[in-house]
Design an enzyme around this catalytic site. Sequence first.
Site, PDB file in Angstrom:
ATOM      1  N   ASN A  16      29.022  23.714   5.187  1.00  0.00           N
ATOM      2  CA  ASN A  16      29.195  22.564   6.078  1.00  0.00           C
ATOM      3  C   ASN A  16      30.619  22.419   6.612  1.00  0.00           C
ATOM      4  O   ASN A  16      30.843  22.276   7.814  1.00  0.00           O
ATOM      5  CB  ASN A  16      28.813  21.280   5.334  1.00  0.00           C
ATOM      6  N   THR A  24      25.956  29.132   1.576  1.00  0.00           N
ATOM      7  CA  THR A  24      26.172  28.103   0.572  1.00  0.00           C
ATOM      8  C   THR A  24      25.124  28.214  -0.521  1.00  0.00           C
ATOM      9  O   THR A  24      23.948  28.427  -0.225  1.00  0.00           O
ATOM     10  CB  THR A  24      26.119  26.681   1.165  1.00  0.00           C
ATOM     11  N   ASP A  37      24.510  25.646  -2.242  1.00  0.00           N
ATOM     12  CA  ASP A  37      23.974  24.282  -2.264  1.00  0.00           C
ATOM     13  C   ASP A  37      22.762  24.084  -1.363  1.00  0.00           C
ATOM     14  O   ASP A  37      22.026  23.118  -1.519  1.00  0.00           O
ATOM     15  CB  ASP A  37      25.063  23.281  -1.844  1.00  0.00           C
TER      16      ASP A  37
END
Length: 390
Positions: A111, A137, A139
Site C-alpha cells: 500500500n 505484500t 498482508d
Amino acid sequence: MSNTSGGNLLIVHGGGPTAVINASLYGAIEEAKIHREITGIYGATGGIEGILKEGLIDLRQQPDSSLRRLPFTPASAIGTSRTRLSETDYETILANLLKKKIKYLLFNGGNGSMDTCGKIFRLAREHDIRVLGIPKTVDNDIAVTDHSPGFGSAARFIAATTAEVAQDVKSMPIHVCIIEAMGRNAGWITAASALAQKKSDDAPHLIYVPERAFDSEAFLEDVQERHKEYGGVVVVVSEGIKDSQGNSVVPPLMTKGRDVYFGDVGTHLAMLVIKELGIKARSEKPGIIGRASIAYQSSRDREEAILAGAYSVQAALQGETGKMVGFKRISNQPYQCEPMLIPLEEVMMHEKKLPNQYINERGNGVTPEFIEYCRPLIGEPLLTFSNLLF
C-alpha cells in the site's frame, strides 16, 4: 501506444520483503532482456534510497546462475526500505531518473509503496517516464486485486505451522497455545490458519481477526469452552486486533515520532488466560519467519509473482503508465486467475480488509467461503504430520 524511443528500466522494492518478491524481480528482468527497446536494466539498492542516493546495480551484468536462484530466494536481493519521503525527495527522485535516462520505472511493493509509486507517476508523466506498480505484500491488503504475490506463501506458512503446533498440543493436551500472526490491520494471514483443519475438531480451535472488535470476556468464554471439550486449545490471533473503541488490546510500549510500538498480542492474551481462567497458556509469534520461509513457499505464489513482474514490463512497453498489475479471479475449481491493470489512484493507501462473509457469526473463526477463496493460493497440498496419522 507503443514505445519507439527506448531507454533504461529501473526496478525498486519497497516495504517488507516476502518469500516471492525476488520472483517478481526475476520475471521483470527476464522479460526485459527480450526487448531491444530496453537498453539498460537496473535495480535500486536499498529501496527508494537507491534512487535518492544514485545507488543502482546493473542487473544485466549479474550471472545467469544467480538470476535463476532469485525465485527461490527469500527477502529482497536488491534491498528494500520504508523511507518516508518529503516533497524535496520526490524532486530529487525525478531529477535522478532523468539523469540516469530511466524510461521505465517498476515499483514492487504494498500500500505505502503504491502511494509513493503514484506520486512519482504524477511528476514523471510529463517527461514520458512510464511508472508501473507490481503488487507485493504478505498482508494481502492491497485494494482491487483478487490477491497479492507474497500472501499465498505466508498463508501456506501459517497453515502448516498451525497444523504442526496442533500435533504438539494434541499429544499433550494440557494448555492453551496462542499463535500471533502478522497482517497489520487485515486478518487475511490469520484466517489462512484455518487451512490446517482437516476435521471440525482440528486446530485452530479459535481465530480472531482485526475486522471484528475483540471482546476479552467473549474470548475467555470461548477458550474455557474449548478447553473443557479438547483439553489442549490452539488459538490464532492477528497482531492487529482492537477493542470496540478501536484501541489496541495491548497497551503501547513506546512512541517514537509518528510510530507507536505495542507489546505482543499473543503474550498479552496468554497472560490473560492464566490470570483469569487459571489455565496454563503460552504464546508463539513466528513474526518475520513467516515471510522469510522458502521451505513453505507456495509454488502458485512464485509463478504468479514471476508473471506479475513480466506483465509489468510488457505493459510499460505498450505505453501504459500510472497503473499497478493486479489479478482477476476467473474461477476457483479449476483455479484460474489472469493479470490486469489497475489505476494507481484506486490502490494508493487503500486497505483491503477481510470481507464480512469470510468471518463466522461469533467472530472466532472463518466461513467455508474463505476456505474456497484461499485454498488455491497456497499451491500443492500441505505435507504435515497430520497427513501421516492413521
